[in-house]
Design a protein around this motif. Structure first.
Motif, PDB file in Angstrom:
ATOM      1  N   ARG A 150     -23.940  80.853   7.921  1.00 50.16           N
ATOM      2  CA  ARG A 150     -24.448  79.448   8.078  1.00 50.16           C
ATOM      3  C   ARG A 150     -24.584  78.710   5.641  1.00 50.16           C
ATOM      4  O   ARG A 150     -24.329  78.028   5.631  1.00 50.16           O
ATOM      5  CB  ARG A 150     -25.014  78.891   8.668  1.00 50.16           C
ATOM      6  CG  ARG A 150     -24.378  78.753  10.109  1.00 50.16           C
ATOM      7  CD  ARG A 150     -25.591  78.832  11.056  1.00 50.16           C
ATOM      8  NE  ARG A 150     -26.114  77.551  11.063  1.00 50.16           N
ATOM      9  CZ  ARG A 150     -25.667  75.999  11.922  1.00 50.16           C
ATOM     10  NH1 ARG A 150     -24.518  76.545  12.443  1.00 50.16           N
ATOM     11  NH2 ARG A 150     -26.445  74.622  11.558  1.00 50.16           N
ATOM     12  N   TYR A 153     -22.230  80.527   3.825  1.00 50.25           N
ATOM     13  CA  TYR A 153     -21.479  78.635   3.495  1.00 50.25           C
ATOM     14  C   TYR A 153     -21.473  77.646   2.990  1.00 50.25           C
ATOM     15  O   TYR A 153     -20.164  77.029   2.263  1.00 50.25           O
ATOM     16  CB  TYR A 153     -20.373  78.592   5.064  1.00 50.25           C
ATOM     17  CG  TYR A 153     -18.657  78.499   5.548  1.00 50.25           C
ATOM     18  CD1 TYR A 153     -18.398  79.127   5.164  1.00 50.25           C
ATOM     19  CD2 TYR A 153     -19.170  77.292   6.303  1.00 50.25           C
ATOM     20  CE1 TYR A 153     -16.976  78.528   5.152  1.00 50.25           C
ATOM     21  CE2 TYR A 153     -17.361  76.484   6.327  1.00 50.25           C
ATOM     22  CZ  TYR A 153     -16.787  77.311   5.951  1.00 50.25           C
ATOM     23  OH  TYR A 153     -15.929  76.763   6.686  1.00 50.25           O
ATOM     24  N   GLU A 156     -20.700  77.789  -1.299  1.00 50.07           N
ATOM     25  CA  GLU A 156     -19.781  77.726  -1.276  1.00 50.07           C
ATOM     26  C   GLU A 156     -18.691  76.716  -1.343  1.00 50.07           C
ATOM     27  O   GLU A 156     -18.168  76.374  -2.089  1.00 50.07           O
ATOM     28  CB  GLU A 156     -18.662  79.008  -0.643  1.00 50.07           C
ATOM     29  CG  GLU A 156     -19.321  80.352  -0.225  1.00 50.07           C
ATOM     30  CD  GLU A 156     -19.037  80.984   0.648  1.00 50.07           C
ATOM     31  OE1 GLU A 156     -18.840  82.129   0.982  1.00 50.07           O
ATOM     32  OE2 GLU A 156     -18.166  81.127   1.634  1.00 50.07           O
ATOM     33  N   MET A 157     -19.240  75.528   0.286  1.00 47.62           N
ATOM     34  CA  MET A 157     -18.695  74.419   0.091  1.00 47.62           C
ATOM     35  C   MET A 157     -18.689  73.501  -1.045  1.00 47.62           C
ATOM     36  O   MET A 157     -17.853  72.725  -2.155  1.00 47.62           O
ATOM     37  CB  MET A 157     -18.620  73.535   1.174  1.00 47.62           C
ATOM     38  CG  MET A 157     -18.082  74.369   2.870  1.00 47.62           C
ATOM     39  SD  MET A 157     -16.172  74.715   2.843  1.00 47.62           S
ATOM     40  CE  MET A 157     -15.816  76.190   1.927  1.00 47.62           C
ATOM     41  N   TYR A 160     -17.085  74.813  -3.916  1.00 49.67           N
ATOM     42  CA  TYR A 160     -15.969  74.501  -4.381  1.00 49.67           C
ATOM     43  C   TYR A 160     -15.564  73.004  -4.162  1.00 49.67           C
ATOM     44  O   TYR A 160     -14.991  72.290  -4.874  1.00 49.67           O
ATOM     45  CB  TYR A 160     -15.138  74.524  -2.889  1.00 49.67           C
ATOM     46  CG  TYR A 160     -13.595  74.035  -2.568  1.00 49.67           C
ATOM     47  CD1 TYR A 160     -12.831  74.565  -3.433  1.00 49.67           C
ATOM     48  CD2 TYR A 160     -13.301  73.266  -1.425  1.00 49.67           C
ATOM     49  CE1 TYR A 160     -10.579  74.400  -3.040  1.00 49.67           C
ATOM     50  CE2 TYR A 160     -12.399  73.070  -0.899  1.00 49.67           C
ATOM     51  CZ  TYR A 160     -10.935  73.187  -2.247  1.00 49.67           C
ATOM     52  OH  TYR A 160      -9.602  73.499  -1.675  1.00 49.67           O
ATOM     53  N   TYR A 161     -16.514  72.093  -4.080  1.00 42.67           N
ATOM     54  CA  TYR A 161     -16.134  70.517  -4.288  1.00 42.67           C
ATOM     55  C   TYR A 161     -16.427  69.830  -5.632  1.00 42.67           C
ATOM     56  O   TYR A 161     -15.892  70.289  -6.174  1.00 42.67           O
ATOM     57  CB  TYR A 161     -17.502  69.858  -2.884  1.00 42.67           C
ATOM     58  CG  TYR A 161     -18.070  68.934  -3.314  1.00 42.67           C
ATOM     59  CD1 TYR A 161     -16.640  67.953  -2.674  1.00 42.67           C
ATOM     60  CD2 TYR A 161     -18.300  67.841  -4.714  1.00 42.67           C
ATOM     61  CE1 TYR A 161     -17.192  66.370  -2.515  1.00 42.67           C
ATOM     62  CE2 TYR A 161     -18.551  67.064  -4.523  1.00 42.67           C
ATOM     63  CZ  TYR A 161     -17.430  65.567  -4.291  1.00 42.67           C
ATOM     64  OH  TYR A 161     -17.561  64.472  -4.497  1.00 42.67           O
ATOM     65  N   PHE A 177     -10.637  69.827   2.257  1.00 45.73           N
ATOM     66  CA  PHE A 177     -11.354  70.030   3.003  1.00 45.73           C
ATOM     67  C   PHE A 177     -10.967  70.337   4.748  1.00 45.73           C
ATOM     68  O   PHE A 177     -11.236  69.939   5.477  1.00 45.73           O
ATOM     69  CB  PHE A 177     -12.510  69.934   3.229  1.00 45.73           C
ATOM     70  CG  PHE A 177     -13.784  69.944   1.867  1.00 45.73           C
ATOM     71  CD1 PHE A 177     -14.304  71.356   1.686  1.00 45.73           C
ATOM     72  CD2 PHE A 177     -13.159  69.674   0.694  1.00 45.73           C
ATOM     73  CE1 PHE A 177     -14.874  71.053   0.873  1.00 45.73           C
ATOM     74  CE2 PHE A 177     -13.877  69.430  -0.022  1.00 45.73           C
ATOM     75  CZ  PHE A 177     -14.965  70.420  -0.158  1.00 45.73           C
ATOM     76  N   LYS A 179      -9.363  72.596   6.466  1.00 44.51           N
ATOM     77  CA  LYS A 179      -9.334  74.073   6.344  1.00 44.51           C
ATOM     78  C   LYS A 179     -10.953  73.905   7.105  1.00 44.51           C
ATOM     79  O   LYS A 179     -11.284  74.855   7.804  1.00 44.51           O
ATOM     80  CB  LYS A 179      -8.483  75.168   6.328  1.00 44.51           C
ATOM     81  CG  LYS A 179      -7.457  75.190   5.587  1.00 44.51           C
ATOM     82  CD  LYS A 179      -7.045  76.468   5.285  1.00 44.51           C
ATOM     83  CE  LYS A 179      -5.306  77.182   5.726  1.00 44.51           C
ATOM     84  NZ  LYS A 179      -5.332  77.659   4.440  1.00 44.51           N
ATOM     85  N   GLU A 180     -11.898  73.825   6.525  1.00 46.01           N
ATOM     86  CA  GLU A 180     -12.728  73.127   6.799  1.00 46.01           C
ATOM     87  C   GLU A 180     -13.538  72.138   8.077  1.00 46.01           C
ATOM     88  O   GLU A 180     -14.589  71.841   7.928  1.00 46.01           O
ATOM     89  CB  GLU A 180     -13.819  73.552   5.673  1.00 46.01           C
ATOM     90  CG  GLU A 180     -13.793  74.824   4.660  1.00 46.01           C
ATOM     91  CD  GLU A 180     -12.691  74.836   3.775  1.00 46.01           C
ATOM     92  OE1 GLU A 180     -11.623  73.804   4.050  1.00 46.01           O
ATOM     93  OE2 GLU A 180     -12.085  75.625   3.957  1.00 46.01           O
ATOM     94  N   TYR A 181     -12.969  71.819   8.163  1.00 44.78           N
ATOM     95  CA  TYR A 181     -12.830  70.410   9.696  1.00 44.78           C
ATOM     96  C   TYR A 181     -14.024  70.912  10.466  1.00 44.78           C
ATOM     97  O   TYR A 181     -14.853  69.571  10.522  1.00 44.78           O
ATOM     98  CB  TYR A 181     -11.516  70.554  10.370  1.00 44.78           C
ATOM     99  CG  TYR A 181     -10.729  71.776  10.940  1.00 44.78           C
ATOM    100  CD1 TYR A 181     -11.886  71.602  12.479  1.00 44.78           C
ATOM    101  CD2 TYR A 181     -10.440  72.577  10.397  1.00 44.78           C
ATOM    102  CE1 TYR A 181     -11.096  72.839  13.684  1.00 44.78           C
ATOM    103  CE2 TYR A 181      -9.943  73.429  12.012  1.00 44.78           C
ATOM    104  CZ  TYR A 181     -10.565  73.373  13.076  1.00 44.78           C
ATOM    105  OH  TYR A 181      -9.923  74.829  13.463  1.00 44.78           O
ATOM    106  N   SER A 182     -14.094  71.546  11.284  1.00 43.87           N
ATOM    107  CA  SER A 182     -14.988  72.715  12.046  1.00 43.87           C
ATOM    108  C   SER A 182     -16.398  72.323  11.508  1.00 43.87           C
ATOM    109  O   SER A 182     -17.572  71.523  12.477  1.00 43.87           O
ATOM    110  CB  SER A 182     -14.948  74.092  12.674  1.00 43.87           C
ATOM    111  OG  SER A 182     -15.660  74.600  11.404  1.00 43.87           O
ATOM    112  N   LEU A 183     -17.306  71.801  10.409  1.00 44.05           N
ATOM    113  CA  LEU A 183     -18.200  71.286   9.504  1.00 44.05           C
ATOM    114  C   LEU A 183     -18.096  69.982   9.456  1.00 44.05           C
ATOM    115  O   LEU A 183     -19.530  69.237   9.782  1.00 44.05           O
ATOM    116  CB  LEU A 183     -17.967  71.978   8.375  1.00 44.05           C
ATOM    117  CG  LEU A 183     -18.173  73.058   7.457  1.00 44.05           C
ATOM    118  CD1 LEU A 183     -18.110  73.002   6.296  1.00 44.05           C
ATOM    119  CD2 LEU A 183     -19.571  73.718   8.462  1.00 44.05           C
TER     120      LEU A 183
END
Length: 234
Positions: A150, A153, A156-157, A160-161, A177, A179-183
């Motif tokens: 967690r 991750y 990393e986000m 990436y931003y 983002f 593919k990272e929708y669950s966040l």
């Protein structure tokens, strides 16, 4: 030849392959997924010795053996046609395998286990752990890895931003983002989110959920209250 044709037909779809394994005598649970059935090497010489729990994911180039072939040597050296040594393989619930994993006979893998890339599972693996190596051994508990993941991750986000913002000289969007929708998308908002995407992305994300769509919709609580809330944390 007939057996080979039957097998090739079986691996042509998830449902057919599932029925094929059950008919052979493999005990297999619910929501068992194979990343690539063509690269799968399942030893079905003793299918009743294989037991697979619920929510198990097999990645590419997975091998499972219920026997060994050492007794071939005995035929020449000792003139003894001893049968192959055999053993049961039991895989628990909520187990995931990375690519190129081999599981040998006589092994039990517990519940809530991840087996790392290229591992050789030759001994039992306990529940609730991350295991890796040749031979595979537990390296940490699943709880420890979860908390570590967690934190990592989110780092990393954030990276990436700012990569998009600084290297591409633009403000990142939800599309970057997706593919990272669950966040940042709660379960009760998943339909609305998927409908906002193009058809190809919509279909692909649903496929990647691997049968967990309904569970996500009913239960998932995101870490952030929407995309803007996540970006504000950066």
């Amino acid at each position: 030849m007939i057996r080979k044709i039957q097998y090739l037909f079986a691996i042509s779809s998830k449902e057919r392959f599932h029925r094929y394994l059950l008919k052979k005598g493999v005990k297999i649970g619910k929501n068992v997924n194979f990343k690539n059935r063509k690269t799968l090497d399942f030893d079905l010489s003793k299918p009743s010795l294989i037991e697979i729990g619920d929510n198990v994911f097999f990645n590419k180039y997975f091998t499972l053996l219920t026997h060994d072939a050492v007794s071939r040597l005995y035929r020449v050296k000792y003139k003894d046609y001893m049968p192959y040594s055999i053993g049961k393989v039991k895989i628990g619930n909520n187990v995931s395998f990375a690519r190129r994993v081999t599981v040998l006979k006589g092994v039990t893998i517990g519940d809530n286990v991840f087996i790392g890339h290229g591992s050789l599972v030759s001994k039992d693996i306990p529940s609730n752990c991350i295991a890796v190596g040749r031979p595979a051994k537990p390296v940490c508990s699943l709880d420890e890895y979860y908390e570590r993941s967690r934190r990592k991750y989110m780092e990393e986000m954030k990276e990436y931003y700012y990569h998009i913002k600084n290297k591409e000289n633009r403000t990142p969007t939800v599309e970057d983002f997706k593919k990272e929708y669950s966040l940042f998308i709660n379960g009760d908002k998943i339909d609305e989110f998927l409908e906002s995407l193009d058809k190809r992305s919509n279909r692909k994300l649903k496929q990647e959920m691997e049968g967990n769509y309904d569970y996500y919709k009913r239960n998932h609580v995101a870490m952030f209250n929407g995309f803007d809330d996540m970006v504000a944390s950066f």
